[in-house]
Design a protein around this motif. Structure first.
Motif, PDB file in Angstrom:
ATOM      1  N   ALA A   1     -29.827 -14.567  42.492  1.00  0.00           N
ATOM      2  CA  ALA A   1     -29.510 -15.967  42.784  1.00  0.00           C
ATOM      3  C   ALA A   1     -29.838 -16.860  41.600  1.00  0.00           C
ATOM      4  O   ALA A   1     -29.063 -17.758  41.249  1.00  0.00           O
ATOM      5  CB  ALA A   1     -30.276 -16.425  44.031  1.00  0.00           C
TER       6      ALA A   1
ATOM      7  N   ALA B   1     -27.348 -21.461  48.956  1.00  0.00           N
ATOM      8  CA  ALA B   1     -27.308 -20.971  47.573  1.00  0.00           C
ATOM      9  C   ALA B   1     -28.696 -20.972  46.952  1.00  0.00           C
ATOM     10  O   ALA B   1     -29.063 -20.057  46.207  1.00  0.00           O
ATOM     11  CB  ALA B   1     -26.352 -21.834  46.743  1.00  0.00           C
TER      12      ALA B   1
ATOM     13  N   THR C   1     -24.954 -17.378  47.832  1.00  0.00           N
ATOM     14  CA  THR C   1     -25.041 -18.093  46.555  1.00  0.00           C
ATOM     15  C   THR C   1     -23.653 -18.415  46.031  1.00  0.00           C
ATOM     16  O   THR C   1     -23.395 -19.535  45.570  1.00  0.00           O
ATOM     17  CB  THR C   1     -25.810 -17.258  45.524  1.00  0.00           C
TER      18      THR C   1
ATOM     19  N   SER D   1     -31.443 -18.579  48.688  1.00  0.00           N
ATOM     20  CA  SER D   1     -31.355 -17.182  48.256  1.00  0.00           C
ATOM     21  C   SER D   1     -32.367 -16.858  47.170  1.00  0.00           C
ATOM     22  O   SER D   1     -32.699 -15.684  46.948  1.00  0.00           O
ATOM     23  CB  SER D   1     -29.941 -16.886  47.736  1.00  0.00           C
TER      24      SER D   1
ATOM     25  N   THR E   1     -27.211 -12.308  50.015  1.00  0.00           N
ATOM     26  CA  THR E   1     -27.627 -13.327  49.044  1.00  0.00           C
ATOM     27  C   THR E   1     -26.506 -13.635  48.054  1.00  0.00           C
ATOM     28  O   THR E   1     -26.340 -14.779  47.631  1.00  0.00           O
ATOM     29  CB  THR E   1     -28.872 -12.860  48.265  1.00  0.00           C
TER      30      THR E   1
END
Length: 395
Positions: free
Chosen positions: A156, A145, A327, A148, A323
């Motif tokens: 993110a 997470a 995330t 990203s 991403t």
């Protein structure tokens, strides 16, 4: 509208979102392996669509049956490590023989479930070791997470800040909020273009199985071992970590029978989920554990919906930016990661062994074709026995 007289409309929001996120993460994060395996095997578009249909419908139905029966969030999924294995295995094995191998592997899970030995093994694992293993498996998603931010700092960063703010002012809606805002941002940025997609029903294609010693040894046996150690073991520990006590035996039997029935249509194996299950078994799915089973029903319905339209819906989930998936998954699992770490460190007697388990699982050791969850558990149990057993008393 309610699933039972004890479930109100307000109880549906969070389990529904948890179920949806688990499905998004599963398709967006790992389903590419199925397409890669199909390509390596030289399967036609019709056979590939049948694979998508069979595994999605099978996962959906078994998840609904088990969650409804147990009143627990029993999330089923396809075997991700097995799909990775098939990318190379299907090159050397005829497709009809691979189908036969899928059936034999599934039959082995049914027999294992009837025997009851797997449930006995799961119950022998100390709670601290189980929590340390789960935390180690999930840690990569929590790290993902924040990793990203390097690739897509705007998206993110927005999701992370929004998650923290919602946790401060409206904790129950934190995961719901980041899902909705993230999708809106992707649409506004024109990074989620669905204009060219057409809904098409998938048609199952029956392949008569063939059985051979080569497929038994090169596909069925590795498929069984990889799925058992990489999916069923951590999946059961996810349930145990969040306080759910359903026996592993009916889960093995139902998913094994389902896999046998769907194998002739291309499904390689489905089983209890681990990582995506953790999204549905923790507090973010519902503050009341007795209401979290709804997430299992919802996830099953979404899987069936995807299966009906075959490759179309799978392509939608796979079109989401990596991403966003990383995330979303990492933030949705933060509560489970934190709770697992707390449980792992709670008992002073098993703390060091739990820490060793956590680190070994985080390392994701790959040996003899078996994944990191198994080796993390083996190393952790070895450390627990050495540190706590009377066999190793200090002189």
């Amino acid at each position: 509208m309610a699933f039972s007289t004890r479930v109100h409309c307000k109880d549906l929001i969070h389990p529904t979102v948890a179920g949806l996120i688990s499905v998004i993460v599963n398709y967006g994060g790992t389903f590419i392996l199925v397409f890669q395996a199909a390509k390596m095997a030289g399967l036609t578009a019709e056979l590939t669509a049948s694979w998508v249909w069979s595994i999605s419908i099978g996962v959906g139905i078994t998840g609904i049956i088990l969650s409804w029966w147990a009143r627990e969030p029993i999330i089923t999924a396809w075997s991700t490590p097995a799909a990775a294995f098939l990318v190379t295995a299907l090159v050397a094995v005829p497709y009809a023989e691979a189908i036969g191998a899928y059936i034999l592997s599934a039959l082995a899970f049914v027999i294992l479930g009837w025997s009851g030995y797997f449930e006995k093994l799961v119950r022998l694992i100390p709670a601290g070791i189980a929590a340390g293993l789960l935390a180690g498996i999930l840690l990569q998603f929590g790290i993902g997470a924040f990793s990203s931010l390097t690739v897509d700092p705007m998206l993110a960063g927005l999701l992370i800040m929004l998650y923290v703010l919602l946790k401060r002012f409206s904790a129950r809606y934190a995961v719901v909020g980041i899902l909705l805002v993230g999708l809106m941002v992707l649409i506004l940025q024109q990074r989620l273009n669905l204009s060219g997609l057409q809904l098409q029903f998938a048609l199952p294609v029956l392949t008569m199985p063939q059985f051979s010693l080569n497929a038994l040894l090169s596909v069925a046996l590795p498929l069984f071992l990889i799925t058992l150690t990489g999916q069923y073991m951590p999946g059961m520990l996810v349930l145990r970590n969040d306080g759910f006590k359903t026996s592993a035996n009916p889960i093995l039997i139902i998913t094994g029978l389902g896999s046998m029935l769907m194998a002739p249509f291309g499904s390689h194996a489905f089983n209890i989920a681990a990582i995506t299950a953790a999204i549905c078994t923790g507090k973010d799915a519902h503050e009341d554990p007795a209401k979290r089973w709804i997430a299992g029903i919802v996830a099953g319905l979404f899987y069936i919906l995807v299966g009906l339209f075959g490759v179309t819906f799978a392509a939608i989930f796979m079109a989401l930016p990596e991403t966003f998936i990383m995330t979303l998954a990492g933030l949705a699992l933060l509560g489970t990661i934190g709770g697992s770490l707390a449980n792992a460190m709670a008992d002073a007697a098993s703390r060091e062994a739990a820490l060793i388990t956590f680190l070994a699982a985080t390392a994701n050791i790959q040996l003899l074709g078996i994944g990191g969850a198994f080796w993390g558990l083996v190393i952790g149990l070895g450390a627990y026995v050495a540190l706590n057993s009377s066999w190793f008393r200090k002189a």
